[in-house]
Write an enzyme that holds these catalytic residues in place. Structure first.
Site, PDB file in Angstrom:
ATOM      1  N   THR B 195       0.835  -1.178   0.030  1.00 52.48           N
ATOM      2  CA  THR B 195      -0.016  -0.110  -0.095  1.00 52.48           C
ATOM      3  C   THR B 195       0.973   1.043   0.005  1.00 52.48           C
ATOM      4  OG1 THR B 195      -0.244  -0.127   2.407  1.00 52.48           O
ATOM      5  CG2 THR B 195      -1.947  -1.173   1.096  1.00 52.48           C
ATOM      6  N   LYS B 221       4.063  -6.668   4.609  1.00 51.09           N
ATOM      7  CA  LYS B 221       3.767  -5.290   3.888  1.00 51.09           C
ATOM      8  C   LYS B 221       3.506  -4.387   4.909  1.00 51.09           C
ATOM      9  CE  LYS B 221       0.501  -3.416   3.535  1.00 51.09           C
ATOM     10  NZ  LYS B 221      -0.506  -2.459   4.256  1.00 51.09           N
ATOM     11  N   THR B 236      -2.325  -2.556   9.901  1.00 47.04           N
ATOM     12  CA  THR B 236      -2.440  -3.151   8.668  1.00 47.04           C
ATOM     13  C   THR B 236      -1.018  -3.757   8.085  1.00 47.04           C
ATOM     14  OG1 THR B 236      -4.201  -2.134   8.054  1.00 47.04           O
ATOM     15  CG2 THR B 236      -3.044  -2.967   6.314  1.00 47.04           C
ATOM     16  N   GLU B 330       6.580   4.965   7.453  1.00 49.12           N
ATOM     17  CA  GLU B 330       6.349   6.166   6.539  1.00 49.12           C
ATOM     18  C   GLU B 330       7.135   7.376   7.022  1.00 49.12           C
ATOM     19  OE1 GLU B 330       1.501   4.900   5.763  1.00 49.12           O
ATOM     20  OE2 GLU B 330       2.057   6.243   7.512  1.00 49.12           O
ATOM     21  N   ASN B 466       0.558  11.015   6.014  1.00 49.17           N
ATOM     22  CA  ASN B 466      -0.567  10.820   6.778  1.00 49.17           C
ATOM     23  C   ASN B 466      -1.836  11.876   6.904  1.00 49.17           C
ATOM     24  OD1 ASN B 466      -0.737   8.192   7.465  1.00 49.17           O
ATOM     25  ND2 ASN B 466       1.299   8.506   8.161  1.00 49.17           N
ATOM     26  N   SER B 471      -6.200   6.181   4.799  1.00 48.05           N
ATOM     27  CA  SER B 471      -5.789   4.847   5.174  1.00 48.05           C
ATOM     28  C   SER B 471      -6.930   4.366   6.294  1.00 48.05           C
ATOM     29  CB  SER B 471      -4.297   4.487   5.896  1.00 48.05           C
ATOM     30  OG  SER B 471      -4.569   5.301   6.939  1.00 48.05           O
TER      31      SER B 471
END
Lengths: 471, 471
Positions: B195, B221, B236, B330, B466, B471
């Site tokens: 993602t 992931k 996730t 991230e 973000n 998400s």
């Protein structure tokens, strides 16, 4: 184990690394100027005097970094406190705890410095905290008040550095000679509390207690390292509330503990609990009735009705002070109330509110003005609670616009665990464009208890401030 | 209560609002390209075939968003799993739990999509997850393997949106007709998991188990919403480990639970635990000895030595996979190991490591390359533990440079609760300029247990990602 070394070669164009490209522009925190109030001299409680000065803890010439508050009433000044529950309690926290104990809940006042937290400073730090405290107590020995009572001490700023103690103690005599009850002195004291704060935080109110009108004034500071968890005689949140009401030390502590749980212990900026968090409450009984008489000391058992009024006034006042810290949260562009309703208990509702209020993903979505209820729900779901406490099919979520908004209609996002069909994203963006907003989470236990938490968004500026500031 | 309304006027130049000015420039996350490895076909476990395709869940034309893995061995494929403990478990988590139960720990394989998490999607979401699972199972009915076993399902992406289920199920037949055991197919499968990841996460190893050489391959992931807390048949974060070792479902679950606690459950990017976190482990026993024979199934009681070897290999492999997620965190510019030593128990050491690894103030200081041990100590001190668990005067903190650093000397910051005199700030900056580094916290209980946590720094780019990404 055989690592497949022969295979561990870098890959070139065959497996391109995907780069993230995002457009989010850095938004500056709005001015907080309108949260600074001008108050008249008469707003402040009687029998307290304050002063502030530049002692050199802060490098900037003339920046106020040292302050005192003294009760000048000829009655004892009762005190209560809540201190951080961090294992590494700063020296001023340890010393203030001792001063309260030794004085049986009675003190002369407090001394405060900003710029250096005197935390994790070993035995020298303890000596320094005592030196500040005693210098004030000694300087007041000849004046009114009981000489057997001591002076509370608070410090805020960088952790792990020693105080310039000589500069501080040599400044205290001139500070004590400039004591005043004026509104401008109170404002100077509020400035002496500031570190990364962008505005001084000072409030005052009056209210009826029995036959008397009493006054309450408060100062607090804090913008980062804010996620207090304070207990009685256990927040770098510093706050002080002074009142000329007359209330016993035990009743004062009881009311303060209640008020702090529902105010300072229910705010978060970054989820980090400081080593120095301290809230003090001083009550000197200097208020008089219209006939000039002072009131008897209120106790919890002896005056249940007046105690209830005082407790609720203190909670409400503490809530206003606590909210100022969130409004000035480092880099904050939004002030957000997370309200949880209909939980099985206050504790469960509060835990859920804290989880949502602390979530980095919720806070960045708020900064991005994205009606991302998925992240809210996700944070509800990972609240650290026993299995079965929350029923996923009973949870509802909505956004509430602030009071006074041109369109007061809330936006329902999720009802009993199912997303609303056709959520009005445009309305979501409208509400999220407001500086103030509320996230309402209904846990679906009819007749259950609720709780509130106050938080801000997570911005580029937050990162800039904390990548640069040595706190 | 009388609010002093007359006093509530705005203040002008007399009380200037202080503005914060900080110089911190935005630093871009470094390229993660060197974490992509090229592996030969022979690296992958025998008896598994994989495929990936673009089904249209991701909007970008050609972006891989659907994948399958199938055991083609003519023995049952044993399976174990750890799922998120979030109250709002996504539909695929619920369905996979059921598939495992119904198959008594045996499955055909799994199907995975990225781009949509199928989380908080009500009864339609449950139907969709079952439809994906059954389409694969039905498509395999005529091939080898037991027809009574089902297919696990995983989804990752946006919460609260329905899957384009027709596009997915109509793509599955062609996916099943393109199954292959090649390294390039495995790499495609890894890409179908992605993602906000910037690189596909694929690893493989081989090791000796008894008289056999067995292989293990893994994909995972995740880059945000990363703070897993998974339990057996309960991130996730998605991950899958496939091995051709032969091991019973019960022993596989036992080894996986141990490995996940010390790997995927010990990483954090942003402190947010997802609704979809899932780690699967499949073991099909297809490995053969030099004489071509398959091994008997390993059980915990029957083969304690081989089980111990497998468990440790799985833990070590899971650690490598988990670390890739943190490396791709991230906006991350740094990979940081928080190592706690000499705690009273593994659980206490782990709680302390988690507290430091999750602290926004520690993570922004790491981004700013500031040797701010005060924030580290502060986070140690607010770990949620019973009073008295940690003795402040027994805690020591140091920075450790990465292996292979030109200067391997660590920097001691705090010893037994007292700051080191004259800390070498230049050396601190040197270590903090490294992409990899370790924070070592010694809790001072001699002979006690330690724990590790892996984290990244908190950057401007994290906020950009973000504030923009739904998400």
């Amino acid at each position: 184990m055989v690592q497949l070394a022969q295979g561990r070669t870098l890959v070139n164009a065959a497996v391109p690394v995907i780069s993230r490209a995002y457009a989010s522009a850095s938004k500056a925190a709005p001015s907080k100027e309108h949260h600074v109030l001008s108050l008249p001299d008469s707003a402040f409680p009687k029998g307290f005097q304050v002063a502030a000065a530049h002692a050199g803890v802060k490098k900037k010439e003339g920046a106020l970094d040292l302050g005192v508050l003294v009760s000048t009433a000829d009655t004892p000044c009762n005190a209560a406190a809540c201190f951080t529950r961090n294992v590494f309690k700063a020296a001023p926290v340890v010393v203030s705890t001792k001063v309260l104990e030794e004085g049986n809940g009675r003190v002369r006042g407090f001394v405060v410095n900003s710029g250096c937290a005197n935390a994790v400073t070993g035995s020298k730090g303890m000596e320094d905290a005592w030196a500040m405290s005693k210098k004030v107590t000694d300087g007041l020995a000849g004046s009114s008040g009981s000489p057997s009572t001591g002076t509370l001490v608070m410090s805020t700023g960088v952790i792990g550095q020693h105080l310039p103690i000589d500069a501080i103690t040599s400044k205290i005599p001139s500070l004590l000679s400039s004591l005043s009850g004026s509104a401008s002195s109170w404002m100077s004291l509020a400035k002496a509390f500031m570190t990364t704060d962008t505005f001084p935080k000072l409030r005052a109110r009056e209210f009826k207690l029995g036959s008397q009108t009493v006054r309450i004034a408060g100062i607090d500071k804090g913008a980062g390292m804010i996620h207090p968890n304070m207990g009685p005689p256990h927040a770098t949140l510093l706050g002080v509330v002074a009142t000329d009401a007359s209330i016993s030390p035990k009743a004062l502590q009881s009311a303060l503990t209640y008020a702090v749980d529902r105010s300072f212990n229910s705010i978060t900026v970054d989820g980090d609990m400081s080593t120095n968090d301290t809230i003090l409450c001083l009550a000197n009984g200097a208020a008089t009735s219209s006939s000039g008489e002072r009131a008897q000391e209120i106790t919890e058992e002896g005056n249940p009705e007046e105690f209830a009024v005082f407790k609720e006034e203190l909670r409400s006042f503490a809530e206003e002070l606590a909210q100022l810290v969130v409004r000035d949260g480092e880099g904050a562009t939004k002030f957000v109330t997370v309200r949880v309703e209909n939980g099985p208990s206050y504790e469960v509702s509060r835990a859920v509110a804290s989880s949502v209020a602390t979530s980095s993903l919720v806070k960045t979505a708020l900064y991005g003005q994205d009606a991302n209820w998925g992240r809210i729900l996700c944070a509800v779901g990972y609240t650290n609670l026993p299995a079965g406490t929350i029923s996923p099919t009973s949870v509802s979520v909505s956004f509430i616009p602030p009071k006074g908004s041109p369109n007061p209609t809330p936006l329902q996002l999720l009802t009993n665990g199912e997303p609303e069909p056709n959520i009005d994203e445009a309305r979501g963006s409208e509400i999220l464009a407001e500086e103030d907003l509320e996230i309402l989470i209904d846990l679906g236990v009819k007749g259950g208890e609720g709780a509130k938490y106050w938080t801000c968004d997570f911005s580029h500026e937050y990162v800039s401030i904390n990548a640069d500031y040595r706190s």
